[in-house]
Design a protein around this motif. Structure first.
Motif, mmCIF file in Angstrom:
data_model
loop_
_atom_site.group_PDB
_atom_site.id
_atom_site.type_symbol
_atom_site.label_atom_id
_atom_site.label_comp_id
_atom_site.label_asym_id
_atom_site.label_seq_id
_atom_site.Cartn_x
_atom_site.Cartn_y
_atom_site.Cartn_z
ATOM 1 N N VAL A 502 0.865 -1.174 0.000
ATOM 2 C CA VAL A 502 0.000 0.000 0.000
ATOM 3 C C VAL A 502 0.905 1.228 0.000
ATOM 4 O O VAL A 502 1.923 1.275 0.694
ATOM 5 N N GLY A 503 0.552 2.190 -0.832
ATOM 6 C CA GLY A 503 1.383 3.380 -0.946
ATOM 7 C C GLY A 503 0.571 4.592 -1.347
ATOM 8 O O GLY A 503 -0.589 4.483 -1.771
ATOM 9 N N ALA A 504 1.190 5.746 -1.203
ATOM 10 C CA ALA A 504 0.554 7.008 -1.558
ATOM 11 C C ALA A 504 1.520 7.846 -2.376
ATOM 12 O O ALA A 504 2.741 7.816 -2.148
ATOM 13 N N VAL A 505 0.975 8.585 -3.343
ATOM 14 C CA VAL A 505 1.751 9.503 -4.174
ATOM 15 C C VAL A 505 1.092 10.875 -4.094
ATOM 16 O O VAL A 505 -0.103 11.021 -4.384
ATOM 17 N N TYR A 506 1.879 11.875 -3.707
ATOM 18 C CA TYR A 506 1.373 13.244 -3.589
ATOM 19 C C TYR A 506 2.124 14.123 -4.579
ATOM 20 O O TYR A 506 3.347 14.204 -4.547
ATOM 21 N N GLU A 507 1.391 14.756 -5.485
ATOM 22 C CA GLU A 507 1.973 15.591 -6.538
ATOM 23 C C GLU A 507 1.472 17.026 -6.361
ATOM 24 O O GLU A 507 0.495 17.441 -6.983
ATOM 25 N N PRO A 508 2.152 17.815 -5.515
ATOM 26 C CA PRO A 508 1.663 19.172 -5.230
ATOM 27 C C PRO A 508 1.706 20.079 -6.451
ATOM 28 O O PRO A 508 0.873 20.981 -6.591
ATOM 29 N N VAL A 509 2.699 19.884 -7.308
ATOM 30 C CA VAL A 509 2.773 20.589 -8.584
ATOM 31 C C VAL A 509 3.065 19.554 -9.657
ATOM 32 O O VAL A 509 3.556 18.463 -9.370
ATOM 33 N N LYS A 510 2.772 19.872 -10.881
ATOM 34 C CA LYS A 510 2.921 18.919 -11.974
ATOM 35 C C LYS A 510 4.361 18.417 -12.048
ATOM 36 O O LYS A 510 5.318 19.191 -12.034
ATOM 37 N N ASN A 511 4.482 17.089 -12.101
ATOM 38 C CA ASN A 511 5.765 16.391 -12.289
ATOM 39 C C ASN A 511 6.712 16.511 -11.088
ATOM 40 O O ASN A 511 7.919 16.300 -11.227
ATOM 41 N N LEU A 512 6.167 16.816 -9.915
ATOM 42 C CA LEU A 512 6.914 16.711 -8.664
ATOM 43 C C LEU A 512 6.106 15.806 -7.750
ATOM 44 O O LEU A 512 4.997 16.151 -7.340
ATOM 45 N N ALA A 513 6.651 14.628 -7.426
ATOM 46 C CA ALA A 513 5.885 13.627 -6.683
ATOM 47 C C ALA A 513 6.632 13.192 -5.432
ATOM 48 O O ALA A 513 7.808 12.825 -5.498
ATOM 49 N N PHE A 514 5.939 13.233 -4.300
ATOM 50 C CA PHE A 514 6.410 12.646 -3.055
ATOM 51 C C PHE A 514 5.643 11.334 -2.853
ATOM 52 O O PHE A 514 4.448 11.260 -3.138
ATOM 53 N N TYR A 515 6.335 10.303 -2.359
ATOM 54 C CA TYR A 515 5.645 9.021 -2.210
ATOM 55 C C TYR A 515 6.134 8.295 -0.969
ATOM 56 O O TYR A 515 7.228 8.566 -0.432
ATOM 57 N N ALA A 516 5.323 7.343 -0.527
ATOM 58 C CA ALA A 516 5.689 6.453 0.576
ATOM 59 C C ALA A 516 4.944 5.144 0.367
ATOM 60 O O ALA A 516 3.846 5.127 -0.202
ATOM 61 N N GLN A 517 5.541 4.049 0.817
ATOM 62 C CA GLN A 517 4.884 2.749 0.675
ATOM 63 C C GLN A 517 5.353 1.790 1.751
ATOM 64 O O GLN A 517 6.443 1.941 2.321
ATOM 65 N N TYR A 518 4.490 0.800 2.014
ATOM 66 C CA TYR A 518 4.829 -0.338 2.862
ATOM 67 C C TYR A 518 4.487 -1.591 2.072
ATOM 68 O O TYR A 518 3.435 -1.685 1.434
ATOM 69 N N SER A 519 5.389 -2.590 2.110
ATOM 70 C CA SER A 519 5.135 -3.820 1.349
ATOM 71 C C SER A 519 5.639 -5.023 2.125
ATOM 72 O O SER A 519 6.551 -4.918 2.954
ATOM 73 N N GLU A 520 5.044 -6.179 1.842
ATOM 74 C CA GLU A 520 5.475 -7.448 2.408
ATOM 75 C C GLU A 520 5.727 -8.427 1.275
ATOM 76 O O GLU A 520 5.001 -8.438 0.267
ATOM 77 N N ALA A 521 6.768 -9.268 1.435
ATOM 78 C CA ALA A 521 7.214 -10.158 0.365
ATOM 79 C C ALA A 521 7.643 -11.489 0.955
ATOM 80 O O ALA A 521 7.644 -11.689 2.169
ATOM 81 N N ALA A 522 8.022 -12.417 0.062
ATOM 82 C CA ALA A 522 8.446 -13.752 0.486
ATOM 83 C C ALA A 522 9.571 -14.237 -0.413
ATOM 84 O O ALA A 522 9.603 -13.949 -1.608
ATOM 85 N N ASP A 523 10.521 -14.983 0.170
ATOM 86 C CA ASP A 523 11.633 -15.607 -0.549
ATOM 87 C C ASP A 523 11.704 -17.076 -0.170
ATOM 88 O O ASP A 523 11.507 -17.429 1.002
#
Length: 737
Positions: A502-523
């Motif tokens: 799950v993640g979020a992308v915040y683009e306050p002005v065009k073509n400038l993006a701040f993002y954050a995410q959390y993920s779970e995986a397996a090996d």
């Protein structure tokens, strides 16, 4: 305009093992939807700088050498988002740029362009292994070809290897299990071949000559056949003497596609891709004591004279995409992957200080005399549906899909041979390498059949014009039927896993993006196709990642930059329990983690200059891990993990039809085992080239790799290292007509 998937067709290579099964597949629908073209030219105060061009599906579109943040990609999600829209670290590497820089192998293309990857490929893993974000090997960094995941058999991936057939390479850094299933906690590399063209034609050829007997020829063509059919076909062959003694190699790669578009809404593509590869039969150089390099040993080849390494791979796909209206897209793919591999070598060498009249400088003891055949077949299909709609008045895009695969993997060998009377020790130099010596037949060791299916869901919800939520969920269900044909032992594990993000992308002005995410995986603790009965009770190792960053594209995409920070944790590693007696089976009690920062930038500076750079700083460690005798390795750096990496490429168009370029690749020091007793030194490689375009259809390139003639080792353990090539040069003529 929609893009068209690719296909390939090729021929057998002399002395290569023929595939025992014809690659075939039936199915319907899927296609990468590519959009957003970068500007044709970047104008500066006193010059115009042309960006490298790539033609995709009839549209003249251009990819810059840099991050390509505004180009749609399937690397970070199934929604064909751009890297700016994706809450993850994604690189898009242009195939034209890769070839322009003289990067003839996939390993060079990935590690010299994408941030945070180092190469640790050896003959044993098929030259397909990488390190990324603190995690290593084919079980932690996944390779895909045109969206088809290449499952490692016995820790081996052998295709693709040549960049001539490549349209572009998409790289996802960090856990990718939510997209591709178990075995991708470090990242994923998707190599996309060239595609059919519908509105124009592409005809090109290349000839290369270089040092160490290097000779290469390549050709390709693409274009429309009529209003409904389009094609592409590419083939490349090369051979040479190699830089070490008895280092001769030869290979052939091919890719072909036929696209049928009966209506504007429906596209169907049949493709076939493959390669026959006989790399240098080089298994590294022994050290004179742990960590001690004797430079005049490096050019020696301690393998037997009649050693063999041979890989044959074929991939056939049938794809279709149907877009009945603007809100729905249906895609499906059926595929067959066949790999046949053969090794016959003495693979391990260790120096002994024992001196005698015959061995005044000590002796080299060889071991691991083994001949192996691998037969691997993967038949599968995947399908998904994308629906674009509104949810509570907000724009929403969702993709739901499934995968199903059936794998058959078989290993034959006559290993265990190593009679010192037939293959005695060698002096470090001036030796007769001898013959393999064994005449015993190949016995089928084990056979494994794996049936796997998965269900997946991806969604992007635009809360506002500036803020989006992106989420993904995947369930995998592999069932394994392992049978050891020598001992009669059997295993039938089922290794379910759930991965999500799950993640979020915040683009306050065009073509400038701040993002954050959390993920779970397996090996997996070993390749799923080769889990032994002793490993069948182990569960999948679990991983999780937290990542945040910022990305920006400025000046009509002439300046792009990214910055990310991440933390990854993986638990349930195999390790001996403290106080356990020697020989006691390992248990899943280990844990490791990595935290780091990555940055990349691509900028047109004007006056004909462009600079592309990226860098990674890692802190990777074992949080809970033990070695022989219960010795704690807590705080140690995992082996084969460099904690500092960087790439810089500078290009200068200094005159009309002339271009100079240079690249620097830095790989930090790397420990050779979990005990951290010894390490391979850091190294920096400089590559340079000069290009002249005498006409609009001809390009002549003079290139030098490892310009400073650096001696460096990129893989190996405490007593045997794999060294890279010394300074080499090549001259290439590229024609377009």
């Amino acid at each position: 305009m929609s893009t068209f998937p690719s296909l390939t067709s090729g021929a057998a290579f002399r002395r290569a093992s023929p595939s025992r099964t014809l690659s075939s597949a039936l199915g319907g629908a899927s296609l990468l939807v590519l959009s957003a073209a970068l500007p044709a030219f970047a104008e500066a105060s006193e010059g115009v700088v042309a960006l490298d061009e790539i033609n995709v599906s009839g549209e003249a579109r251009r990819l810059a050498p840099g991050p390509n943040l505004t180009v749609s990609t399937g690397a970070g999600s199934r929604l064909d988002l751009t890297p700016l829209e994706t809450p993850a670290s994604v690189d898009v590497v242009s195939g034209d740029v890769v070839r322009d820089r003289g990067q003839s192998s996939i390993a060079e293309a990935v590690t010299q362009n994408a941030a945070g990857f180092s190469f640790i490929g050896t003959p044993g893993n098929g030259f397909g292994a990488y390190s990324s974000r603190g995690f290593t090997g084919v079980n932690s960094v996944t390779t895909l070809y045109d969206g088809v995941r290449l499952y490692p058999g016995n820790g081996t991936v052998t295709f693709p290897f040549d960049t001539w057939t490549v349209d572009r390479i998409e790289v996802l850094r960090g856990p990718a299990s939510v997209l591709y299933g178990e075995g991708a906690i470090g990242g994923a590399i998707n190599i996309i071949p060239k595609k059919p063209l519908t509105d124009e034609r592409r005809n090109e050829a290349r000839a290369v000559v270089g040092t160490d007997g290097q000779v290469g020829l390549a050709a390709g063509s693409a274009g429309p056949i009529n209003e409904k059919f389009a094609y592409s076909f590419d083939v490349a062959a090369s051979r040479g003497d190699g830089w070490m003694d008895r280092g001769d190699y030869k290979n052939l790669a091919f890719s072909g596609a036929l696209n049928w578009r009966p209506t504007d809404e429906l596209s169907v593509t049949l493709s076939h891709d493959g390669g026959h590869n006989q790399p240098s039969r080089y298994f590294g150089t022994p050290l004179k004591g742990a960590g001690n390099v004797e430079k005049d040993w490096i050019g020696e080849n301690y393998n037997v004279r009649d050693g063999v390494i041979r890989f044959n791979d074929n991939i056939t796909q049938l794809k279709a995409e149907w877009t009945p209206n603007e809100t729905v897209t249906l895609r499906a793919t059926a595929y067959s992957v066949v790999s046949n591999r053969f090794w016959r070598n003495a693979e391990s060498y260790r120096w002994s200080a024992s001196a005698s009249p015959l061995f005044p400088d000590g002796q080299i003891n060889r071991s691991d005399y083994i001949a192996i055949k691998q037969e691997q077949e993967q038949i599968g299909a995947r399908a998904d549906a994308t629906v674009r709609s509104e949810l509570f008045g907000m724009a929403n895009e969702a993709t739901i899909g499934f995968d199903v695969n059936r794998f058959r993997f078989s290993r034959l060998n006559n290993g265990g041979y190593g009679d010192p009377a037939v293959n005695p020790p060698l002096p470090p130099k001036g030796f007769d390498p001898g013959e393999y010596g064994s005449t015993s037949s190949y016995g089928r060791e084990y056979r494994a059949t794996t049936t796997q299916y998965s269900l997946s869901f991806d969604d992007r919800l635009k809360l506002t014009d500036q803020l989006s939520l992106v989420a993904g969920l995947r369930y995998d269900h592999p069932e394994i039927d392992y049978r050891n044909l020598r001992t009669g032992l059997k295993a039938n594990p089922t290794l379910d896993s759930i991965s999500w993000r799950v993640g979020a992308v915040y683009e306050p002005v065009k073509n400038l993006a701040f993002y954050a995410q959390y993920s779970e995986a397996a090996d997996p603790v070993n390749s799923l196709l080769s889990l032994t009965p002793a490993q069948s009770d182990f569960k999948l190792s679990k991983g999780r990642q937290v990542e945040a960053g910022v990305k920006q594209s400025l000046w009509d995409d002439r300046f792009e930059w990214t910055l990310s920070a991440f933390y990854i944790e993986k638990k349930d590693l195999l390790a001996p329990r403290p106080g356990a007696l020697a020989g006691t089976p390992a248990e899943q009690i280990g844990k490791q983690s990595s935290r780091g920062v990555e940055a990349s930038v691509g900028v047109e500076l004007g006056h004909g200059w462009r600079v592309d750079a990226n860098g990674t700083i890692l802190d990777a460690r074992y949080d809970e891990f033990f070695g022989a005798g219960g010795l704690s390795y807590k705080g140690n750096t995992p082996n084969a993990v460099p904690e500092k990496l960087a790439n810089v490429w500078a290009t200068w168009r200094f005159a009309e039809n002339w271009k100079a370029q240079a690249g620097l690749q830095y790989v930090g020091r790397t420990y050779t085992s979990a005990s951290n007793d010894y390490k391979r030194p850091a190294y920096a490689l400089v590559n340079a080239g000069l290009q002249w375009k005498p006409t609009g259809y001809a390009t002549l390139d003079a290139r030098v790799k490892n310009l400073t003639d650096k001696t460096y080792a990129y893989a190996g353990g405490d007593y045997q290292w794999y060294f890279g090539a010394p300074r080499t040069a090549e001259l290439a003529l590229h024609l377009k007509f």
